[in-house]
Design a protein around this motif. Sequence first.
Motif, PDB file in Angstrom:
ATOM      1  N   VAL A 113      42.760  38.844  44.382  1.00 15.72           N
ATOM      2  CA  VAL A 113      43.265  38.062  45.280  1.00 15.72           C
ATOM      3  C   VAL A 113      42.884  38.220  46.485  1.00 15.72           C
ATOM      4  N   ILE A 114      42.718  37.216  47.389  1.00 18.37           N
ATOM      5  CA  ILE A 114      42.120  37.755  48.748  1.00 18.37           C
ATOM      6  C   ILE A 114      43.315  37.999  49.780  1.00 18.37           C
ATOM      7  N   VAL A 115      42.744  38.970  50.497  1.00  8.73           N
ATOM      8  CA  VAL A 115      43.712  39.438  51.620  1.00  8.73           C
ATOM      9  C   VAL A 115      43.501  39.306  52.870  1.00  8.73           C
ATOM     10  N   ASN A 116      42.309  38.557  53.223  1.00  6.80           N
ATOM     11  CA  ASN A 116      41.875  37.625  54.479  1.00  6.80           C
ATOM     12  C   ASN A 116      40.904  36.887  54.096  1.00  6.80           C
ATOM     13  N   ALA A 117      40.758  35.840  55.145  1.00  9.93           N
ATOM     14  CA  ALA A 117      39.541  34.975  55.039  1.00  9.93           C
ATOM     15  C   ALA A 117      39.060  34.537  56.355  1.00  9.93           C
ATOM     16  N   HIS A 118      37.954  34.278  56.389  1.00 17.09           N
ATOM     17  CA  HIS A 118      37.381  33.864  57.811  1.00 17.09           C
ATOM     18  C   HIS A 118      36.185  32.880  57.746  1.00 17.09           C
ATOM     19  N   CYS A 119      35.985  32.093  58.803  1.00 16.92           N
ATOM     20  CA  CYS A 119      34.938  30.941  58.719  1.00 16.92           C
ATOM     21  C   CYS A 119      34.456  30.820  60.225  1.00 16.92           C
ATOM     22  N   SER A 120      32.985  30.822  60.471  1.00 12.11           N
ATOM     23  CA  SER A 120      32.600  30.368  61.757  1.00 12.11           C
ATOM     24  C   SER A 120      32.036  29.019  61.456  1.00 12.11           C
TER      25      SER A 120
END
Length: 128
Positions: free
Chosen positions: A46-53
């Motif tokens: 599972v993912i617990v955070n996600a980010h994108c620039s």
Amino acid sequence: MPIRWGDMDAMGHVNNTVYFRYIEQARISWFDEVNAAPDPAGEGPVIVNAHCSFLKQLKYPGDIEVSTLVGPPGRSSFEMTHEIRLVGADGLAGPVVAEGGAKVVWVNFPAEKSVPLPDRIRTLLPAA
């Protein structure tokens, strides 16, 4: 993967939320490739955070390439990073137009708790 007409928003470029879908597809493809799909009755990622620039706009039509990199393992987690590039008419990927990632945690779904990464996954990750 192709940029779809429906990926664009009223501003005429790919909506920022869609970049997360591109990254998600790359992440899921990696899990499928290493035979690590989540098992709702057992364990999985599972993912617990996600980010994108967002570095440059994308527009329809076009194709993108999403590169996936994995980081060193922790007890139950590791980082995945992704670079999105627009593919040119020559079929070659250009400069990075977006970069992002997520922290992946291995969990026991019925127990709703993190568990140590399986050895079969740990061996795929670079040493710390």
